[in-house]
Structure formats: C-alpha cells, structure tokens
Design an enzyme around this catalytic site. Structure first.
Site, PDB file in Angstrom:
ATOM      1  N   ARG A  13      -9.045   1.068   9.607  1.00  0.00           N
ATOM      2  CA  ARG A  13      -8.418  -0.218   9.889  1.00  0.00           C
ATOM      3  C   ARG A  13      -9.429  -1.181  10.496  1.00  0.00           C
ATOM      4  O   ARG A  13      -9.121  -2.326  10.748  1.00  0.00           O
ATOM      5  CB  ARG A  13      -7.301   0.067  10.879  1.00  0.00           C
ATOM      6  CG  ARG A  13      -6.136  -0.855  10.973  1.00  0.00           C
ATOM      7  CD  ARG A  13      -5.294  -0.943   9.732  1.00  0.00           C
ATOM      8  NE  ARG A  13      -3.946  -1.381  10.052  1.00  0.00           N
ATOM      9  CZ  ARG A  13      -2.870  -0.665   9.820  1.00  0.00           C
ATOM     10  NH1 ARG A  13      -2.941   0.502   9.253  1.00  0.00           N
ATOM     11  NH2 ARG A  13      -1.695  -1.142  10.166  1.00  0.00           N
ATOM     12  N   ARG A  31       0.388  -8.974  13.669  1.00  0.00           N
ATOM     13  CA  ARG A  31      -0.253  -7.947  12.832  1.00  0.00           C
ATOM     14  C   ARG A  31      -1.151  -8.587  11.782  1.00  0.00           C
ATOM     15  O   ARG A  31      -2.193  -8.038  11.428  1.00  0.00           O
ATOM     16  CB  ARG A  31       0.807  -7.058  12.172  1.00  0.00           C
ATOM     17  CG  ARG A  31       1.432  -6.084  13.179  1.00  0.00           C
ATOM     18  CD  ARG A  31       2.722  -5.479  12.684  1.00  0.00           C
ATOM     19  NE  ARG A  31       2.556  -4.659  11.508  1.00  0.00           N
ATOM     20  CZ  ARG A  31       3.525  -4.422  10.616  1.00  0.00           C
ATOM     21  NH1 ARG A  31       4.716  -4.963  10.774  1.00  0.00           N
ATOM     22  NH2 ARG A  31       3.294  -3.645   9.601  1.00  0.00           N
ATOM     23  N   ARG A  71      11.865  -1.539  10.460  1.00  0.00           N
ATOM     24  CA  ARG A  71      10.865  -1.065  11.416  1.00  0.00           C
ATOM     25  C   ARG A  71      10.795  -2.001  12.612  1.00  0.00           C
ATOM     26  O   ARG A  71      10.846  -3.212  12.443  1.00  0.00           O
ATOM     27  CB  ARG A  71       9.498  -1.006  10.728  1.00  0.00           C
ATOM     28  CG  ARG A  71       9.143   0.367  10.237  1.00  0.00           C
ATOM     29  CD  ARG A  71       7.919   0.327   9.365  1.00  0.00           C
ATOM     30  NE  ARG A  71       6.771  -0.271  10.040  1.00  0.00           N
ATOM     31  CZ  ARG A  71       5.558  -0.319   9.504  1.00  0.00           C
ATOM     32  NH1 ARG A  71       5.342   0.176   8.307  1.00  0.00           N
ATOM     33  NH2 ARG A  71       4.559  -0.879  10.159  1.00  0.00           N
ATOM     34  N   ARG A  96      11.866  -5.991   4.203  1.00  0.00           N
ATOM     35  CA  ARG A  96      11.498  -4.578   4.091  1.00  0.00           C
ATOM     36  C   ARG A  96      12.505  -3.674   4.794  1.00  0.00           C
ATOM     37  O   ARG A  96      12.956  -3.971   5.903  1.00  0.00           O
ATOM     38  CB  ARG A  96      10.105  -4.402   4.705  1.00  0.00           C
ATOM     39  CG  ARG A  96       9.571  -3.008   4.608  1.00  0.00           C
ATOM     40  CD  ARG A  96       8.081  -2.993   4.503  1.00  0.00           C
ATOM     41  NE  ARG A  96       7.413  -3.143   5.792  1.00  0.00           N
ATOM     42  CZ  ARG A  96       6.102  -2.985   5.938  1.00  0.00           C
ATOM     43  NH1 ARG A  96       5.343  -2.710   4.895  1.00  0.00           N
ATOM     44  NH2 ARG A  96       5.552  -3.144   7.113  1.00  0.00           N
ATOM     45  N   LYS A 116       0.831  -1.218   0.000  1.00  0.00           N
ATOM     46  CA  LYS A 116       0.000   0.000   0.000  1.00  0.00           C
ATOM     47  C   LYS A 116       0.863   1.265   0.000  1.00  0.00           C
ATOM     48  O   LYS A 116       0.675   2.166  -0.803  1.00  0.00           O
ATOM     49  CB  LYS A 116      -0.921   0.037   1.236  1.00  0.00           C
ATOM     50  CG  LYS A 116      -1.884  -1.127   1.344  1.00  0.00           C
ATOM     51  CD  LYS A 116      -2.866  -0.936   2.491  1.00  0.00           C
ATOM     52  CE  LYS A 116      -2.225  -0.860   3.868  1.00  0.00           C
ATOM     53  NZ  LYS A 116      -1.554  -2.093   4.308  1.00  0.00           N
TER      54      LYS A 116
HETATM   55  P1  AMP Z   1       1.270   0.584   9.297  1.00  0.00           P
HETATM   56  O1  AMP Z   1       2.443   1.452   8.995  1.00  0.00           O
HETATM   57  O2  AMP Z   1       0.026   0.985   8.534  1.00  0.00           O
HETATM   58  O3  AMP Z   1       1.585  -0.889   9.178  1.00  0.00           O
HETATM   59  O4  AMP Z   1       0.904   0.838  10.836  1.00  0.00           O
HETATM   60  C1  AMP Z   1       1.812   0.539  11.854  1.00  0.00           C
HETATM   61  C2  AMP Z   1       1.079   0.432  13.185  1.00  0.00           C
HETATM   62  O5  AMP Z   1       0.448   1.687  13.484  1.00  0.00           O
HETATM   63  C3  AMP Z   1      -0.041  -0.582  13.218  1.00  0.00           C
HETATM   64  O6  AMP Z   1       0.417  -1.893  13.492  1.00  0.00           O
HETATM   65  C4  AMP Z   1      -0.910  -0.026  14.344  1.00  0.00           C
HETATM   66  O7  AMP Z   1      -0.335  -0.273  15.616  1.00  0.00           O
HETATM   67  C5  AMP Z   1      -0.816   1.469  14.109  1.00  0.00           C
HETATM   68  N1  AMP Z   1      -1.874   1.947  13.196  1.00  0.00           N
HETATM   69  C6  AMP Z   1      -1.723   2.440  11.936  1.00  0.00           C
HETATM   70  N2  AMP Z   1      -2.915   2.818  11.425  1.00  0.00           N
HETATM   71  C7  AMP Z   1      -3.837   2.532  12.377  1.00  0.00           C
HETATM   72  C8  AMP Z   1      -5.259   2.685  12.442  1.00  0.00           C
HETATM   73  N3  AMP Z   1      -5.979   3.176  11.439  1.00  0.00           N
HETATM   74  N4  AMP Z   1      -5.865   2.283  13.589  1.00  0.00           N
HETATM   75  C9  AMP Z   1      -5.188   1.784  14.626  1.00  0.00           C
HETATM   76  N5  AMP Z   1      -3.860   1.608  14.623  1.00  0.00           N
HETATM   77  C10 AMP Z   1      -3.179   1.992  13.503  1.00  0.00           C
END
Ligand code: AMP
Length: 212
Positions: A90, A169, A158, A125, A14
């Site tokens: 999410r 996740r 990360r 990654r 994404k």
């Molecule tokens: P991402 O970079 O999108 O994989 O997000 C990394 C982490 O941020 C996720 O594993 C969640 O802990 C938190 N996170 C990101 N977006 C959301 C969301 N819309 N709602 C809740 N937690 C989020």
C-alpha cells in the site's frame, strides 16, 4: 507460486475482480490485506486490536503489522498457484518489504477508475460479513436485496465506507499508494486495465493482462 499485485483506488474493483477470478480458476488465490485485517479485528487478536483505530479513521495500519500477516500467507502458499494480492503493498516501504521477503512478484496490474466515479461506487457498496463477497446496490446487486447470494448472510455497509472516511482514504491512496504505479512501471512490471467497464469485461481484461 507467484504473485500478481492488484493496484487501484479503494472502490476500483480490486476485491470484486480478484474474488471473481479466484472463484472461477482453481489455481488463483485471492488474498486481501483488508479482509485479513477485518478478520483479525473481528477475532479480537492483538493485531486486530492494534489495527482497529487506524482502519476506522481510513488510515493505513503500521507496515510491520500487515507485513507479518502477508508474510505468513506467502509462506503457506505453495504449488502451482498465482496469488492475487489485493491491498498490499500500500506504500513504497511495503513494496520494499515484499522484495526483501523474496516474494516471487510476477507483475502489478492497475485497475484504473477516475476519482469522480469512486465516491459513487463506494456509496453503493455492500459486503458479506461472512464470506466476504462484495456487491453494489446498482452495479452488482444480490438476487435478494440485502442478502448474500453465496451464503445467505445479511449484507452490511463497511464501517469505513461512509463519505468522510472515503474522502480520507482517497487522500491516503493518492499520497501513499499511487507512487507504487511509477515504482512497478519503472521496473517494467506494470500493466493497466480500464476499470469502468462492466465487471465481466474488467475481469476478462485482467486475465489477459496476466497472461503475457
Ligand atoms: P481495504 O479493504 O483494502 O480497503 O482496506 C481497509 C483498511 O485496512 C484500509 O483503509 C487500511 O486501514 C487497512 N489496510 C489494508 N491493507 C493495508 C496495508 N497494506 N497497509 C496498511 N493498512 C492497510
């Protein structure tokens, strides 16, 4: 302004697709909820301090916390812009919050990648901590190993990309986020692109899906 939501598992591409399209099209703006949260954690804001533990364990942060951030970005985005919203909503509660905000959602596009491929993708990654560009050691390597092509910063893994947290996740993704596919499909707003093709092909299919 209107919004296109990116759906897909962690590691489905994404951020890479949205980042690429936004860098090539002036009227596309990439908004990543994960980047907003990591920015808040790095700055040590109240929201960042609250979010940190949830993120490190692979759980979702509270809906209200991330919804406030998204609301601000939506409010400050005007003009002839399509926002590529990556990582929000999410879960179903967040999709309803977005509706209640009156956000102009044009549709949702799923980047479809099987789970078996996801683990491998995330294992390779690498991320730029400064400009947020994403890389993969095999599929999308930087020109110089370990260094960001765009800003020269040293790439990092990360914290939540370790195999155990990735497993958690993915569980959270299937339980909380996957129901959004049916949610947007039922509204007649869902499209899907094959996410296992090379990045340029996925980006081109995504752009096509945005058109009609
Ligand atoms: P991402 O970079 O999108 O994989 O997000 C990394 C982490 O941020 C996720 O594993 C969640 O802990 C938190 N996170 C990101 N977006 C959301 C969301 N819309 N709602 C809740 N937690 C989020």
């Amino acid at each position: 302004m209107n919004i296109v939501i990116l759906l897909g598992a962690p590691g489905s591409g994404k951020g890479t697709v949205a980042g690429k399209l936004a860098s090539e099209n002036a009227n596309l703006k990439h908004v990543s909820s994960g980047d907003l949260l990591r920015g808040a954690v790095a700055k040590g804001t109240d929201a960042g301090r609250e979010a940190k533990g949830y993120m490190e364990s692979g759980n979702l942060v509270p809906d209200a916390l991330i919804a406030r951030m998204i609301k601000d970005v939506v409010a400050e985005t005007t003009g002839d812009v399509t926002m590529l919203l990556d990582g929000f909503p999410r879960n179903l509660a967040q999709a309803k919050i977005l509706e209640e905000m009156g956000a102009p959602v044009k549709g949702a596009i799923l980047i479809d990648v099987p789970d078996a491929i996801i683990q491998d993708r995330i294992a390779g990654r690498r991320t730029c901590p400064r400009c947020k560009a994403g890389y993969h050691v095999k599929n999308l390597p930087p020109k110089v190993e370990g260094v960001c092509d765009h800003c020269g910063a040293e790439l990092v893994v990360r914290k939540d990309d370790n195999p155990e947290t990735v497993r958690d996740r993915l569980v959270v993704y299937h339980r909380e986020t996957e129901p959004l596919i049916a949610f947007y499909r039922d509204k007649g707003q869902l499209k899907s692109v094959v996410g296992t093709d090379p990045i340029d092909t996925v980006a081109a299919s995504f752009l096509d899906a945005m058109k009609d």
